[in-house]
Design an enzyme around this catalytic site. Structure first.
Site, mmCIF file in Angstrom:
data_model
loop_
_atom_site.group_PDB
_atom_site.id
_atom_site.type_symbol
_atom_site.label_atom_id
_atom_site.label_comp_id
_atom_site.label_asym_id
_atom_site.label_seq_id
_atom_site.Cartn_x
_atom_site.Cartn_y
_atom_site.Cartn_z
ATOM 1 N N GLU A 113 30.346 15.892 59.112
ATOM 2 C CA GLU A 113 29.578 15.347 57.995
ATOM 3 C C GLU A 113 29.547 13.826 58.036
ATOM 4 O O GLU A 113 28.529 13.215 57.711
ATOM 5 C CB GLU A 113 30.113 15.828 56.651
ATOM 6 C CG GLU A 113 29.221 15.330 55.514
ATOM 7 C CD GLU A 113 29.378 16.074 54.211
ATOM 8 O OE1 GLU A 113 28.655 15.693 53.262
ATOM 9 O OE2 GLU A 113 30.185 17.009 54.127
ATOM 10 N N SER A 114 30.622 13.210 58.466
ATOM 11 C CA SER A 114 30.648 11.748 58.563
ATOM 12 C C SER A 114 29.618 11.234 59.560
ATOM 13 O O SER A 114 28.869 10.297 59.265
ATOM 14 C CB SER A 114 32.042 11.268 58.964
ATOM 15 O OG SER A 114 32.980 11.557 57.958
#
Length: 138
Positions: free
Chosen positions: A61-62
């Protein structure tokens, strides 16, 4: 902006954050992708000694959210992740994992990112999908 300058900018945040806690660094960028890496250490293990899926998702997700921000067509907007899914395919206990985000759909309002998480040998560890939403800045 040159590749090295862009990576320096993306890695430049000194703020306390989950990315700093997990030691995530951006290592490569191109016209339509962004790659980050994260060390696999015992502090990221499940009790049985392999990388925790939550840490893998945090990496995915980062890098996906950062790619959405980086490739956003308007700087007067903000990007938020709204859905994350994935499959963990192989365990890893040490070394590094790499996450490469590539756009599947890069629309004005929504974006879909394919994120492959691999080990140093290029073996697929997890296959993830992130959907992001672009909103006006408040």
């Amino acid at each position: 902006m040159e590749k090295e300058e862009l990576l320096k900018l993306m890695n430049g945040s000194e703020k306390e954050s989950l990315m700093r806690t997990l030691e995530i660094d951006f290592v490569d960028v191109g016209d339509n992708f962004l790659t980050a890496r994260m060390p696999v250490t015992p502090k990221l293990h499940q009790p049985d000694g392999v990388l925790h899926g939550g840490a893998t998702f945090a990496l995915a997700e980062s890098v996906g959210s950062a790619a959405a921000y980086l490739f956003n067509k308007s700087k007067s907007t903000m990007v938020r992740g709204i859905e994350m899914s994935g499959n963990h395919l192989k365990g890893i206990s040490e070394g590094y994992v790499y996450a490469k985000a590539i756009p599947v759909h890069n629309g004005r309002t929504t974006q879909i990112w394919e994120i492959k998480v691999t080990n140093e040998a290029g073996d697929l560890i997890s296959s993830c999908k992130l959907t992001t939403l672009t909103l006006p800045k408040k």
